[in-house]
Design an enzyme around this catalytic site. Structure first.
Site, PDB file in Angstrom:
ATOM      1  N   CYS A   9       0.835  -1.210   0.000  1.00 45.40           N
ATOM      2  CA  CYS A   9       0.000   0.000   0.000  1.00 45.40           C
ATOM      3  C   CYS A   9       0.866   1.255   0.000  1.00 45.40           C
ATOM      4  O   CYS A   9       1.401   1.652   1.046  1.00 45.40           O
ATOM      5  CB  CYS A   9      -0.935   0.000   1.206  1.00 45.40           C
ATOM      6  SG  CYS A   9      -1.981   1.460   1.288  1.00 45.40           S
ATOM      7  N   CYS A  26      -0.407   4.114   2.122  1.00 45.90           N
ATOM      8  CA  CYS A  26      -0.139   3.950   3.550  1.00 45.90           C
ATOM      9  C   CYS A  26       1.326   4.194   3.881  1.00 45.90           C
ATOM     10  O   CYS A  26       1.648   4.849   4.869  1.00 45.90           O
ATOM     11  CB  CYS A  26      -0.473   2.526   4.016  1.00 45.90           C
ATOM     12  SG  CYS A  26      -1.990   1.855   3.356  1.00 45.90           S
ATOM     13  N   ASP A  27       2.219   3.647   3.075  1.00 51.37           N
ATOM     14  CA  ASP A  27       3.632   3.570   3.477  1.00 51.37           C
ATOM     15  C   ASP A  27       4.591   4.418   2.638  1.00 51.37           C
ATOM     16  O   ASP A  27       5.771   4.519   2.978  1.00 51.37           O
ATOM     17  CB  ASP A  27       4.099   2.099   3.428  1.00 51.37           C
ATOM     18  CG  ASP A  27       3.306   1.227   4.400  1.00 51.37           C
ATOM     19  OD1 ASP A  27       2.837   1.773   5.416  1.00 51.37           O
ATOM     20  OD2 ASP A  27       3.133   0.033   4.137  1.00 51.37           O
TER      21      ASP A  27
END
Ligand code: NDP
Length: 323
Positions: free
Chosen positions: A137, A140-141
């Site tokens: 992701c 997300c990261d």
């Protein structure tokens, strides 16, 4: 084997399920959450979470899910560690479900929050380096790779969107695809090819993710799918973007779904095609797939379910009064 009767059965325990439970419990619906095989959902297999509102500092995914579970329980949710293996939706409300434990669940309404799982390549190093350079992701990261080298694996819309997104953080993004043409929509391809920060490696399969001396991802071992030639690509982060699989096996032939298996709701709502059955979170969302969007949909599902139950009770009372 026991029978559990409830006004609201919530299947699944990610951010959608727990948020639905918090709202339903506070509406005195005494919901039951059947937690499934991975209580807490996808966030329990991530580490740092920096984009869930309310926390100034990075929090850990498992901790965040444990807090959500505790909050849902604190306001009156019953958590059951079981996995639903069959559901009977044909006869309308009350719905009947059976758990792996053999327990039976009878519910006036149902909220499906079974989520989705990122697909993985299944090659050495992928799981061991999860959270240490390997992720599924970018939203997300990606932030953790500011100014570093990153790679994205895949050739669909998700891979191209993730590569484009990562250029916000990195000037050195490599898209690795196993063929010589992308599956992604043309408009996304055009944006990709026009972006000077992105290099595409065609016809390359990832054989393994290799760690450096510090235990973090150091490089990928690649094989050319046409020539068979081996090579390596040094990278700090690698994002596997080869698709997601929604957990909807249970509902095949019972609820409308798209060709990838995502449940099709009434647009903009958590309502499925069956009155009293709601779906929220990644099980019905292949576009946003965020903890915060899943939580929002869980809230919407609980509110709509509450309205459904109130309307149903009102109709029963009117019928009784007319007798
Ligand atoms: P897709 O199934 O569309 O693409 C998966 C990609 O991963 C393909 O290029 C495939 O290669 C590659 N792949 C699959 N398995 C492997 C493997 N084992 N090794 C190497 N490569 C592999 O998934 P997406 O997540 O991209 O998209 C899913 C759906 O969601 C699509 O319908 C998409 O259009 C939609 N979507 C829409 C978005 C939007 O509208 N903004 C954003 C994101 C997704 P190959 O091409 O060779 O099969």
């Amino acid at each position: 084997m026991a029978t559990h009767t409830t006004k609201m059965l919530i299947i699944g325990s990610g951010p959608a399920g727990y948020s639905a439970a918090i709202y339903a419990a506070r509406a005195m619906l005494e919901p039951i959450v059947v937690q499934g095989l991975q209580p807490g959902g996808q966030l329990t297999i991530t580490t740092d979470v920096e984009n869930y509102p309310g926390f100034r500092d990075v929090v850990q995914g498992p901790w965040l899910m444990e807090e959500m579970r505790a909050q849902a329980e604190h306001v009156g949710t019953r958590m059951i560690w079981d996995t639903i293996v069959t559901v009977d939706l044909e006869n309308g409300s009350p719905f009947r479900a059976i758990g792996d434990s053999g327990d039976e669940y009878i519910a006036d309404c149902l909220v499906i929050c079974t989520g989705a799982q990122a697909k993985w390549l299944g090659v050495p190093g992928e799981m061991a380096l999860g959270g240490k350079g390997v992720s599924a992701c970018a939203t997300c990261d990606g932030f953790f790779y500011r100014g570093k080298k990153v790679a994205v694996i895949g050739g669909g819309n998700t891979a191209v969107e993730e590569a484009l997104y990562l250029t916000n953080h990195s000037d050195n993004v490599t898209l690795i695809h196993r063929r010589d043409s992308l599956r992604a929509e043309k408009i996304l391809q055009e944006r990709l090819f026009a972006n000077p920060k992105i290099t595409v490696l065609w016809n390359k399969a990832v054989d393994s993710f290799e760690a450096g001396e510090n235990g973090m991802l150091h490089h990928l071992a690649l094989t050319d799918t046409v020539t068979g030639e081996a090579s390596t690509l040094e990278t700090d982060g690698a994002f596997v973007a080869i698709g997601h699989a929604p957990a909807t096996e249970l509902f095949k032939g019972k609820l409308p779904m798209d060709e990838s298996g995502y449940l099709l709701n009434e647009p903009g709502t958590p309502k499925t095609a069956i009155p009293g059955v709601f779906a929220a979170g990644d099980v019905t969302d292949h576009v946003y797939r965020q903890a915060v969007t899943a939580a929002g949909m869980g809230c919407m599902a609980a509110l709509d379910a509450e309205r459904y139950l109130a309307a149903r009770q009102h109709a029963v009372q009117e019928a009784e009064a007319a007798e």
